[in-house]
Write a protein that holds these residues in place. Structure first.
Motif, PDB file in Angstrom:
ATOM      1  N   LEU A 137       0.803  -1.212   0.000  1.00 10.59           N
ATOM      2  CA  LEU A 137       0.000   0.000   0.000  1.00 10.59           C
ATOM      3  C   LEU A 137       0.845   1.276   0.000  1.00 10.59           C
ATOM      4  CD1 LEU A 137      -2.857   1.223   0.176  1.00 10.59           C
ATOM      5  CD2 LEU A 137      -2.629   1.145   2.638  1.00 10.59           C
ATOM      6  N   MET A 138       1.851   1.335   0.815  1.00  7.60           N
ATOM      7  CA  MET A 138       2.649   2.547   0.946  1.00  7.60           C
ATOM      8  C   MET A 138       3.563   2.779  -0.266  1.00  7.60           C
ATOM      9  SD  MET A 138       1.388   3.736   3.604  1.00  7.60           S
ATOM     10  CE  MET A 138       2.391   5.158   3.863  1.00  7.60           C
ATOM     11  N   GLU A 139       3.699   1.813  -1.142  1.00 12.44           N
ATOM     12  CA  GLU A 139       4.544   1.962  -2.324  1.00 12.44           C
ATOM     13  C   GLU A 139       3.761   2.456  -3.545  1.00 12.44           C
ATOM     14  OE1 GLU A 139       7.779  -1.558  -1.793  1.00 12.44           O
ATOM     15  OE2 GLU A 139       5.699  -2.204  -2.097  1.00 12.44           O
ATOM     16  N   LEU A 140       2.433   2.524  -3.441  1.00 12.64           N
ATOM     17  CA  LEU A 140       1.616   2.940  -4.579  1.00 12.64           C
ATOM     18  C   LEU A 140       1.763   4.435  -4.845  1.00 12.64           C
ATOM     19  CD1 LEU A 140      -1.689   1.007  -3.811  1.00 12.64           C
ATOM     20  CD2 LEU A 140       0.031   0.432  -5.515  1.00 12.64           C
ATOM     21  N   THR A 141       1.704   4.791  -6.142  1.00 15.53           N
ATOM     22  CA  THR A 141       1.689   6.191  -6.543  1.00 15.53           C
ATOM     23  C   THR A 141       0.521   6.390  -7.493  1.00 15.53           C
ATOM     24  OG1 THR A 141       3.045   5.906  -8.528  1.00 15.53           O
ATOM     25  CG2 THR A 141       4.220   6.257  -6.435  1.00 15.53           C
ATOM     26  N   GLU A 142       0.326   7.609  -7.974  1.00 19.14           N
ATOM     27  CA  GLU A 142      -0.774   7.844  -8.909  1.00 19.14           C
ATOM     28  C   GLU A 142      -0.504   7.225 -10.270  1.00 19.14           C
ATOM     29  OE1 GLU A 142       0.036  12.295 -10.507  1.00 19.14           O
ATOM     30  OE2 GLU A 142      -0.639  12.121  -8.437  1.00 19.14           O
ATOM     31  N   ARG A 143       0.731   6.797 -10.513  1.00 19.38           N
ATOM     32  CA  ARG A 143       1.074   6.194 -11.809  1.00 19.38           C
ATOM     33  C   ARG A 143       1.135   4.669 -11.774  1.00 19.38           C
ATOM     34  NH1 ARG A 143       5.209  10.607 -11.977  1.00 19.38           N
ATOM     35  NH2 ARG A 143       4.233  12.259 -13.208  1.00 19.38           N
ATOM     36  N   THR A 144       0.839   4.064 -10.620  1.00 15.19           N
ATOM     37  CA  THR A 144       0.898   2.602 -10.523  1.00 15.19           C
ATOM     38  C   THR A 144      -0.504   2.016 -10.429  1.00 15.19           C
ATOM     39  OG1 THR A 144       1.115   2.727  -8.122  1.00 15.19           O
ATOM     40  CG2 THR A 144       3.159   2.571  -9.380  1.00 15.19           C
ATOM     41  N   CYS A 145      -0.646   0.790 -10.924  1.00 19.14           N
ATOM     42  CA  CYS A 145      -1.928   0.077 -10.892  1.00 19.14           C
ATOM     43  C   CYS A 145      -2.241  -0.299  -9.439  1.00 19.14           C
ATOM     44  CB  CYS A 145      -1.850  -1.169 -11.759  1.00 19.14           C
ATOM     45  SG  CYS A 145      -3.354  -2.170 -11.732  1.00 19.14           S
ATOM     46  N   LYS A 146      -3.447   0.049  -9.017  1.00 15.72           N
ATOM     47  CA  LYS A 146      -3.854  -0.183  -7.629  1.00 15.72           C
ATOM     48  C   LYS A 146      -4.775  -1.384  -7.486  1.00 15.72           C
ATOM     49  CE  LYS A 146      -3.373   4.740  -7.078  1.00 15.72           C
ATOM     50  NZ  LYS A 146      -2.832   4.899  -8.420  1.00 15.72           N
ATOM     51  N   TRP A 147      -4.735  -2.316  -8.424  1.00 13.66           N
ATOM     52  CA  TRP A 147      -5.591  -3.504  -8.385  1.00 13.66           C
ATOM     53  C   TRP A 147      -5.122  -4.409  -7.248  1.00 13.66           C
ATOM     54  CZ3 TRP A 147      -9.943  -4.439 -11.138  1.00 13.66           C
ATOM     55  CH2 TRP A 147     -10.485  -5.722 -11.047  1.00 13.66           C
ATOM     56  N   PRO A 148      -5.992  -4.699  -6.266  1.00 16.78           N
ATOM     57  CA  PRO A 148      -5.594  -5.568  -5.150  1.00 16.78           C
ATOM     58  C   PRO A 148      -5.605  -7.033  -5.566  1.00 16.78           C
ATOM     59  CG  PRO A 148      -7.863  -4.837  -4.890  1.00 16.78           C
ATOM     60  CD  PRO A 148      -7.337  -4.163  -6.118  1.00 16.78           C
ATOM     61  N   ILE A 149      -4.629  -7.769  -5.067  1.00 21.67           N
ATOM     62  CA  ILE A 149      -4.516  -9.186  -5.402  1.00 21.67           C
ATOM     63  C   ILE A 149      -4.282  -9.964  -4.115  1.00 21.67           C
ATOM     64  CG2 ILE A 149      -3.200 -10.920  -6.702  1.00 21.67           C
ATOM     65  CD1 ILE A 149      -2.448  -8.554  -8.618  1.00 21.67           C
TER      66      ILE A 149
END
Length: 190
Positions: A137-149
């Motif tokens: 979660l803390m590594e996500l940015t607005e340019r990364t896919c946020k699809w949970p797996i």
């Protein structure tokens, strides 16, 4: 607050007596009116079985009606006798399946999924997920896919992390699954 056997018995007794959910909540303490209503529903107590506070009101109203002077009988009285015979027949008709109320605690019948995904799209998503960056979660940015797996309750939970499409929260493969055209969704429901 937990629903102990003793508290459930008090709830059942008071509900059967016709007490309101607010009165029951005050008596039990530590619960809201809505919590009482929810528990009543889960226990399947929706129909009142006892002669609660409404029955005495009817008994009080009956003497007032009897105190009025009697009027001569109307000729429409025989029609009223015929009506009750028709009502039980109407009550015995089966309720359509979509209008049936399933009692609390009973499993729901199988329902068609509103999110049916084609096997091809699912296979493509699985391939993409094999090459995903597996971000937390803390590594996500607005340019990364946020699809949970995966399952969030386990260590095997992560987000896709591949480059997201412009203006979307997901990569190309996950956008294809998440954002489907309105016409295909409408056709699937028919």
């Amino acid at each position: 607050m937990s629903w102990t056997d003793e508290r459930v018995e008090i709830l059942k007794k008071m509900w059967g007596e016709g007490q309101s959910a607010s009165v029951i909540a005050k008596e039990l303490g530590g619960v809201t009116r809505n919590a009482v209503i929810g528990k009543v529903h889960r226990l399947g107590l929706s129909n009142r079985s006892g002669g609660g506070s409404k029955a005495p009101a009817k008994e009080k109203a009956a003497p007032k009606v009897a105190a009025k002077p009697k009027a001569p009988p109307k000729k429409a009285a025989p029609k009223k006798e015929a009506e009750p015979a028709a009502k039980p027949a109407a009550e015995t008709r089966p309720i359509p399946a979509r209008k049936q109320i399933i009692p609390a605690g009973q499993p729901l019948p199988p329902q068609p999924s509103a999110n049916e995904i084609s096997p091809e799209a699912l296979a493509s998503v699985r391939e993409v997920e094999k090459g995903a960056k597996k971000l937390h979660l803390m590594e996500l940015t607005e340019r990364t896919c946020k699809w949970p797996i995966g399952d969030p309750a386990t260590e095997e939970f992560w987000f896709c992390g591949l480059p997201a499409q412009q203006g979307k929260p997901y990569c190309e493969a996950h956008v294809g699954v998440a954002f489907q055209p309105m016409s295909s969704r409408r056709d699937r429901k028919r």
